[in-house]
Design an enzyme around this catalytic site. Structure first.
Site, PDB file in Angstrom:
ATOM      1  N   SER A  44       0.815  -1.211   0.000  1.00 35.34           N
ATOM      2  CA  SER A  44       0.000   0.000   0.000  1.00 35.34           C
ATOM      3  C   SER A  44       0.852   1.265   0.000  1.00 35.34           C
ATOM      4  O   SER A  44       1.784   1.402   0.793  1.00 35.34           O
ATOM      5  CB  SER A  44      -0.906   0.001   1.236  1.00 35.34           C
ATOM      6  OG  SER A  44      -1.673   1.181   1.306  1.00 35.34           O
ATOM      7  N   SER A  74      -4.506  -1.616  -0.613  1.00 38.31           N
ATOM      8  CA  SER A  74      -5.861  -1.507  -0.061  1.00 38.31           C
ATOM      9  C   SER A  74      -6.878  -2.269  -0.897  1.00 38.31           C
ATOM     10  O   SER A  74      -7.982  -2.559  -0.431  1.00 38.31           O
ATOM     11  CB  SER A  74      -6.271  -0.036   0.029  1.00 38.31           C
ATOM     12  OG  SER A  74      -6.268   0.569  -1.251  1.00 38.31           O
ATOM     13  N   GLU A  75      -6.518  -2.611  -2.137  1.00 42.86           N
ATOM     14  CA  GLU A  75      -7.442  -3.346  -3.003  1.00 42.86           C
ATOM     15  C   GLU A  75      -7.233  -4.859  -2.946  1.00 42.86           C
ATOM     16  O   GLU A  75      -7.672  -5.585  -3.844  1.00 42.86           O
ATOM     17  CB  GLU A  75      -7.308  -2.860  -4.450  1.00 42.86           C
ATOM     18  CG  GLU A  75      -7.657  -1.407  -4.667  1.00 42.86           C
ATOM     19  CD  GLU A  75      -9.125  -1.057  -4.432  1.00 42.86           C
ATOM     20  OE1 GLU A  75      -9.874  -1.919  -3.922  1.00 42.86           O
ATOM     21  OE2 GLU A  75      -9.497   0.084  -4.733  1.00 42.86           O
ATOM     22  N   HIS A 158     -13.724   5.099 -11.360  1.00 36.75           N
ATOM     23  CA  HIS A 158     -12.517   4.620 -10.675  1.00 36.75           C
ATOM     24  C   HIS A 158     -11.423   4.232 -11.666  1.00 36.75           C
ATOM     25  O   HIS A 158     -10.442   4.946 -11.799  1.00 36.75           O
ATOM     26  CB  HIS A 158     -12.906   3.439  -9.766  1.00 36.75           C
ATOM     27  CG  HIS A 158     -11.830   2.965  -8.862  1.00 36.75           C
ATOM     28  ND1 HIS A 158     -12.079   2.283  -7.687  1.00 36.75           N
ATOM     29  CD2 HIS A 158     -10.475   3.037  -8.948  1.00 36.75           C
ATOM     30  CE1 HIS A 158     -10.945   1.983  -7.090  1.00 36.75           C
ATOM     31  NE2 HIS A 158      -9.957   2.413  -7.845  1.00 36.75           N
TER      32      HIS A 158
END
Length: 214
Positions: A44, A74-75, A158
């Site tokens: 991250s 974070s994904e 996104h």
């Protein structure tokens, strides 16, 4: 293979930045481990030109960290969910490329504006409804939209996540879809009707791509 996987993640992360498909520490990459029980993922908030092999994180398919000292991207929820749902996908690239990101605000699938769409294995690339980044809700939205055939999904407002048998294939698909989004957004700006490729012709291309290349 673990060393190669770690080297590949750094190499392809740098390629994303060099080709303008992401910037800074944006986006993330992962590759499924040889035993298919987990995956390696970028950490991250770290710029790709600063990454070392030791910065990469190994996780199982439920999202538990089983190797590495850094926080995973974070994904990670989205990567883990896709690997659980799609055993045919062994590498994933998530990016915020310019034209895909702009297209993602239109609220529609990316249709067959070019035969290159077929690189995703389908005649159009699905759009996943918007969910907050880094959440299980986004992961589930992406998996549901992706379905059983598409190798990619556009995340509303996104970006893109694209998969393949390896990172080379995932990057090639990322490039193809960014170009298709460029075509669409440029054509849209003319305010003239956009001509899409008929479904039967796209099906021909999908079949031809199954035996394309070496």
């Amino acid at each position: 293979m673990e060393t190669k996987d770690r080297n590949d993640l750094i190499q392809y992360g740098l390629a994303l930045v060099k080709e303008g498909l992401t910037f800074g520490s944006g986006g993330n990459l992962s590759v499924r481990s040889d035993d298919s029980k987990g995956f390696f993922i970028t950490p991250s908030g770290m710029a790709y030109d600063c990454l070392k092999k030791s910065d990469l994180v190994r996780m199982d398919l439920e999202g538990n960290i089983i190797g590495g000292l850094r926080k995973p991207s974070s994904e990670w929820h989205m990567h883990a969910a896709i690997y659980r749902a799609r055993p045919d996908i062994r590498a994933l690239i998530h990016c915020h490329s310019h034209y895909i990101s702009a297209f993602s605000t239109l609220g529609e699938d990316l249709g067959p504006i070019s035969y290159l769409i077929a690189s995703a294995g389908t005649a159009s690339v699905p759009l996943a409804p918007y969910e907050t980044f880094g959440t299980d809700a986004l992961a589930q939205s992406a998996v549901k939209a992706m379905g059983e055939r598409s190798k990619a999904v556009i995340l509303a407002n996104h970006g893109l996540i694209a998969g393949g048998r390896n990172l080379k294939e995932a990057l090639s698909l990322t490039r193809d879809l960014e170009f298709c989004a460029f075509m669409y957004m440029t054509a849209l700006a003319t305010q003239k009707p956009i001509q899409m490729i008929p479904e039967e012709k796209m099906n021909e291309v999908i079949e031809k791509l199954k035996t394309y290349g070496q």
